[in-house]
Design an enzyme around this catalytic site. Structure first.
Site: not given
Length: 290
Positions: A28, A92-93, A116, A262
């Site tokens: 995201n 991320d996700w 990350e 990130h």
């Protein structure tokens, strides 16, 4: 980009090459565009990067966009393309979805690389201090809707603010384009509200605890963690990296001195591609010898 009919909607993906598949999963508020500079710099092989449901060019069905919803559509995408012997790469996700899929389909996974991402449920104290106030606000009814649905803050401020290398206006436009309306931004709100902090939301915590049990088991599935010198928005601090070393079996950690925020594939795509290429070649060589 190829389009695949998935359940009641459609999912788009980037694809090139042949041989055993390497699947890149974004998080995201990005899309497969996140991997645009990583994939071309990889070695030969079949490389695929889907846009998660409701994101990028993929369809936007009238669903809640929970973690379970994303996993359900992603399961159907893997099945529609009949992907086996998969190497997963997640950010991320996308990393959380990769762990979740692998834990439920262990015989279809050859390896998992991640950067990350969400490796465990966290207390609020474990979450990076710079993000606590932001995520408390997003998880507050009314406040999160105003920030994400009305002001599109995850695209306009959050994404460029968590890259060490400034995003070009063109790149930001690509990320912005799928979310022209309040309704289209629902996935961007659901994701941060799914962040497993302080034991909530319970359903996401349960899924993460389930894949943590799998990650800790000696399954023979190699894993690779890529880390960089901390930049803006970095979430995998030394405490989390140490947790990974102690709790993820068959784990190799590759540390780079270069700075990345990130969104590591935005900041350091060539270093990521180089490390992944070498690691994937080793996995393929092991499989050939086996």
């Amino acid at each position: 980009m190829p389009q695949q009919r998935i359940l009641d909607s459609a999912m788009y993906h980037r694809e090139s090459g042949t041989r055993a598949p390497v699947v890149f999963l974004h998080g995201n508020p990005t899309s497969s565009y996140l991997w645009r500079d990583v994939m071309p710099a990889m070695g030969p092989g079949r490389l695929l990067a889907p846009d998660l449901i409701g994101m990028g060019l993929s369809g936007k069905p009238g669903i809640a966009y929970t973690f379970a919803d994303h996993a359900r559509y992603l399961d159907a995408w893997f099945d529609a393309l009949r992907l086996q012997d998969v190497i997963l790469v997640g950010h991320d996700w996308g990393g959380a979805l990769a762990f979740d899929w692998a834990a439920r389909h262990p015989r279809r996974v050859r390896g998992i690389a991640f950067t990350e991402t969400i490796v465990k449920p966290m207390t609020w104290e474990e979450f990076p201090e710079g993000g606590r106030q932001l995520f408390r606000a997003i998880k507050t009814d009314g406040v999160g809707e105003a920030m994400i649905l009305d002001d599109n803050a995850f695209i306009e401020q959050g994404l460029p603010g968590s890259c060490a290398t400034p995003l070009s206006p063109r790149d930001l436009d690509v990320y912005r384009e799928p979310y022209p309306t309040r309704e289209s931004r629902l996935p961007l709100l659901r994701w941060p509200r799914s962040m497993p902090l302080g034991g909530e939301p319970a359903d996401v915590v349960a899924r993460i605890e389930a894949y943590d049990r799998w990650l800790k088991a000696d399954t023979g599935v190699p894993k690779l963690l890529l880390t960089f010198a901390p930049g803006p928005g970095t979430m995998m601090h030394e405490g989390i990296i140490d947790w990974c070393a102690a709790n993820i079996a068959d784990l190799e950690i590759e540390r780079f001195e270069a700075v990345a925020g990130h969104h590591t594939p935005e900041d350091q795509p060539l270093l990521i591609a180089r490390a992944l290429s070498a690691w994937v070649d080793r996995l393929r060589g092991q499989a050939d010898r086996g």
